[in-house]
Motif scaffolding. Sequence first.
Motif, PDB file in Angstrom:
ATOM      1  N   LYS A 147      29.959  40.725  51.969  1.00  0.00           N
ATOM      2  CA  LYS A 147      29.413  42.211  51.566  1.00  0.00           C
ATOM      3  C   LYS A 147      30.495  43.238  51.538  1.00  0.00           C
ATOM      4  O   LYS A 147      30.555  44.087  50.690  1.00  0.00           O
ATOM      5  CB  LYS A 147      28.284  42.619  52.688  1.00  0.00           C
ATOM      6  CG  LYS A 147      27.130  41.959  52.495  1.00  0.00           C
ATOM      7  CD  LYS A 147      25.901  42.229  53.342  1.00  0.00           C
ATOM      8  CE  LYS A 147      24.662  41.557  52.975  1.00  0.00           C
ATOM      9  NZ  LYS A 147      23.644  41.975  54.263  1.00  0.00           N
ATOM     10  N   TYR A 150      33.187  42.094  48.584  1.00  0.00           N
ATOM     11  CA  TYR A 150      32.991  42.429  47.173  1.00  0.00           C
ATOM     12  C   TYR A 150      32.328  43.662  47.066  1.00  0.00           C
ATOM     13  O   TYR A 150      31.696  43.941  45.652  1.00  0.00           O
ATOM     14  CB  TYR A 150      31.921  41.271  46.615  1.00  0.00           C
ATOM     15  CG  TYR A 150      32.481  39.699  46.700  1.00  0.00           C
ATOM     16  CD1 TYR A 150      33.629  39.379  45.670  1.00  0.00           C
ATOM     17  CD2 TYR A 150      31.955  39.117  47.674  1.00  0.00           C
ATOM     18  CE1 TYR A 150      33.789  38.063  45.824  1.00  0.00           C
ATOM     19  CE2 TYR A 150      32.712  37.662  47.508  1.00  0.00           C
ATOM     20  CZ  TYR A 150      33.558  37.440  46.652  1.00  0.00           C
ATOM     21  OH  TYR A 150      34.133  36.152  46.666  1.00  0.00           O
ATOM     22  N   THR A 151      32.175  44.694  47.806  1.00  0.00           N
ATOM     23  CA  THR A 151      31.857  46.099  47.506  1.00  0.00           C
ATOM     24  C   THR A 151      32.944  47.191  47.884  1.00  0.00           C
ATOM     25  O   THR A 151      33.561  47.663  46.795  1.00  0.00           O
ATOM     26  CB  THR A 151      30.583  46.399  48.544  1.00  0.00           C
ATOM     27  OG1 THR A 151      30.983  46.092  49.930  1.00  0.00           O
ATOM     28  CG2 THR A 151      29.348  45.397  48.154  1.00  0.00           C
ATOM     29  N   TYR A 153      35.911  46.344  49.006  1.00  0.00           N
ATOM     30  CA  TYR A 153      37.419  45.940  48.637  1.00  0.00           C
ATOM     31  C   TYR A 153      37.354  45.132  47.167  1.00  0.00           C
ATOM     32  O   TYR A 153      38.318  44.186  47.384  1.00  0.00           O
ATOM     33  CB  TYR A 153      38.065  45.350  49.823  1.00  0.00           C
ATOM     34  CG  TYR A 153      38.168  45.868  50.949  1.00  0.00           C
ATOM     35  CD1 TYR A 153      39.284  46.739  51.305  1.00  0.00           C
ATOM     36  CD2 TYR A 153      37.187  45.870  52.176  1.00  0.00           C
ATOM     37  CE1 TYR A 153      39.401  47.711  52.231  1.00  0.00           C
ATOM     38  CE2 TYR A 153      37.207  46.853  53.207  1.00  0.00           C
ATOM     39  CZ  TYR A 153      38.302  47.496  53.506  1.00  0.00           C
ATOM     40  OH  TYR A 153      38.484  48.214  54.577  1.00  0.00           O
ATOM     41  N   SER A 154      36.528  45.378  46.565  1.00  0.00           N
ATOM     42  CA  SER A 154      36.459  44.604  45.285  1.00  0.00           C
ATOM     43  C   SER A 154      37.928  44.532  44.444  1.00  0.00           C
ATOM     44  O   SER A 154      38.243  43.639  43.884  1.00  0.00           O
ATOM     45  CB  SER A 154      35.392  44.614  44.448  1.00  0.00           C
ATOM     46  OG  SER A 154      35.325  46.255  44.046  1.00  0.00           O
ATOM     47  N   PHE A 157      40.513  42.816  45.830  1.00  0.00           N
ATOM     48  CA  PHE A 157      40.393  41.354  45.746  1.00  0.00           C
ATOM     49  C   PHE A 157      40.705  41.113  44.359  1.00  0.00           C
ATOM     50  O   PHE A 157      41.474  39.836  43.999  1.00  0.00           O
ATOM     51  CB  PHE A 157      38.826  41.085  45.720  1.00  0.00           C
ATOM     52  CG  PHE A 157      38.613  39.853  45.763  1.00  0.00           C
ATOM     53  CD1 PHE A 157      38.674  38.726  46.834  1.00  0.00           C
ATOM     54  CD2 PHE A 157      37.732  39.100  44.832  1.00  0.00           C
ATOM     55  CE1 PHE A 157      38.601  37.460  46.868  1.00  0.00           C
ATOM     56  CE2 PHE A 157      37.353  37.737  44.592  1.00  0.00           C
ATOM     57  CZ  PHE A 157      37.869  37.071  45.538  1.00  0.00           C
ATOM     58  N   LEU A 158      40.213  41.694  43.235  1.00  0.00           N
ATOM     59  CA  LEU A 158      40.763  41.301  41.956  1.00  0.00           C
ATOM     60  C   LEU A 158      42.279  41.658  41.644  1.00  0.00           C
ATOM     61  O   LEU A 158      42.865  40.769  40.980  1.00  0.00           O
ATOM     62  CB  LEU A 158      40.241  42.244  40.826  1.00  0.00           C
ATOM     63  CG  LEU A 158      38.773  42.343  40.996  1.00  0.00           C
ATOM     64  CD1 LEU A 158      37.944  43.037  39.806  1.00  0.00           C
ATOM     65  CD2 LEU A 158      38.293  40.776  40.344  1.00  0.00           C
TER      66      LEU A 158
END
Length: 206
Positions: A147, A150-151, A153-154, A157-158
């Motif tokens: 959670k 992917y919210t 720190y998306s 992350f990409l």
Amino acid sequence: MFKTMSIDFFLFTLFSSFALIASLMVISLKNAVHSVLFLILVFCNIAGLLLLFGAEFLSFMLLIVYVGAIAVLFLFVVMMLNVKAASTTINSFSVLPVGILIFLILFSQLSSTATNFDVFSLQQNELIWVSWILEKDNTTNIEVVGKVLYTHYSLLFLLSSLILLVAMIGAIVLTMHQRTDVQKQKIDIQLARSFEGAVKFITLRK
């Protein structure tokens, strides 16, 4: 209880000492292959520390991502490029001020963190029985990390996945050696060839 606490403290001291010694070997060895092997040892010890602290998801992810992918990629690249020893000698006194500055920054960060967490004060007076049947509805470490990752720190992350992709492409380009003595197919010439001259009938004498 004292026996359990002593085992935990022994494992913490063991993993920490091995990680510190291996990290010093990484930056002190001149052989690049040996440095990467000691880097893998550092990752394994840090994974043991995370597992000891109860962050089992981060521990196994460290083993899978860093040891299983990144460190192995470094090792393959170093072995393919045949980088065995440093070709130039660097004066240790020239980089000593930079090393001291980095050490002071890291030491200040660790000391500020250690004020809020004391390993020696971890004590447990009585046993706590945990009913895992009631714990099945609680949020696990994987769900919490997913959670947050992917919210909030998306984007990071990409970006990190893009950096890893560029590193993989760079490793492939560095290890590809264009040889002129190897026969290769020329697809454009093969496709442009006429079928009339491709097959030739020869009559043999009896």
